[in-house]
Motif scaffolding. Structure first.
Motif, short mmCIF file in Angstrom:
data_model
loop_
_atom_site.label_atom_id
_atom_site.label_comp_id
_atom_site.label_asym_id
_atom_site.label_seq_id
_atom_site.Cartn_x
_atom_site.Cartn_y
_atom_site.Cartn_z
N TYR A 50 -67.70 -24.22 21.59
CA TYR A 50 -66.34 -23.91 22.02
C TYR A 50 -65.53 -25.20 22.00
CZ TYR A 50 -68.73 -19.71 23.65
OH TYR A 50 -69.50 -18.58 23.72
N PRO A 79 -60.40 -18.16 19.77
CA PRO A 79 -61.44 -18.40 20.78
C PRO A 79 -62.35 -17.20 21.01
CG PRO A 79 -59.26 -19.06 21.58
CD PRO A 79 -59.05 -18.24 20.35
N TYR A 149 -64.44 -22.70 27.84
CA TYR A 149 -63.85 -23.95 27.36
C TYR A 149 -63.71 -24.99 28.47
CZ TYR A 149 -63.03 -21.58 22.99
OH TYR A 149 -63.22 -20.90 21.79
#
Length: 270
Positions: A50, A79, A149
């Motif tokens: 990530y 994402p 993240y």
């Protein structure tokens, strides 16, 4: 859906899906391929990372597979772990069609889908994502995805539509309180309800969670506030409207697009 695999010559099945064995058993196509995380798949990914920085927000992973696509890296500018599956399925289809690997990887690195995990802004200071998540399930999935993240703060800007089941407001309020570091509750498409009444319903379940929140009924002001008060490392999710280019209040639709407001806020404030 399994019937589709009896009406095509070539099939591609997500081997990680719980229904994959049934689909594979009942497929009557000439060629059947699989993709997923298992090395037994015809196309599989590994080492998902990530990434969020000033140049790129998304996922990276390695791909092993058939044809000339074996062993290469993918950077997908969207994402989430689930989007690794979406990207891998695209890679697999392109491999089967014999398309150019360089074109494919460049396309994924610059992929853009309006209002769907859309990276509206990225920098070393903060990131802003616009998404259509407008119910409890999609909201929770999105916030869990962004938490991967490791932002300094996960800030969510959202409201709920008027003249719709109130259960959605209660569920989204509770999830926001548990999953976000800061919730900025604002208007969505209030339709014929008062925005303040909708916000009050949301706060009814958000407040007991102990989560930090504030209310800004004007959606434009709410987005500007989130951007202006962003801290280094923050990730801001503006959700609920996604690709929509209008806001409906008292039965009147006026032009409003979250991405455009984010752009204005960034230009003026950052």
């Amino acid at each position: 859906k399994s019937l589709l695999f009896s009406q095509c010559k070539t099939a591609l099945v997500n081997l990680d899906d719980e229904h994959a064995p049934y689909i594979i058993e009942h497929a009557h196509c000439h060629r059947l391929y699989t993709f997923g995380s298992d090395e037994k798949s015809d196309f599989h990914f590994s080492n998902i990372q990530y990434v969020a920085n000033k140049d790129f927000v998304g996922i990276t992973f390695g791909v092993c597979g058939k044809e000339s696509f074996e062993n290469f890296d993918v950077h997908a500018a969207i994402p989430g772990h689930f989007n690794a599956y979406n990207a891998l399925s695209a890679v697999s289809v392109c491999a089967l069609l014999g398309l150019n690997k360089e074109i494919l990887t460049r396309g994924l690195e610059h992929i853009h889908v309006d209002g769907r995990m859309e990276i509206a802004y990225k920098s070393d200071h903060c990131s802003v994502i616009v998404d259509y998540a407008h119910n409890a399930i999609s909201m929770e999935s999105l916030l869990d995805t962004l938490r991967n993240y490791h932002p300094k703060r996960l800030v969510v800007v959202f409201g709920c539509g008027g003249n719709r089941a109130k259960e959605r407001r209660y569920a989204m309020g509770e999830i926001a309180g548990r999953k976000a570091d800061l919730s900025i509750v604002t208007a969505d498409n209030s339709r014929y309800e008062k925005t303040e009444d909708i916000i009050a319903d949301i706060i009814e379940t958000l407040k007991p969670t102990g989560g930090k929140y504030l209310t800004i009924p004007d959606r434009r002001e709410a987005i500007f506030y989130a951007v202006k008060n962003a801290q280094d490392g923050d990730m801001i999710a503006v959700i609920g409207k996604g690709h929509e280019d209008y806001q409906e209040i008292n039965g009147v639709r006026t032009h409003f697009r979250d991405r455009e407001v984010v752009d204005e806020a960034v230009k003026e404030l950052l």
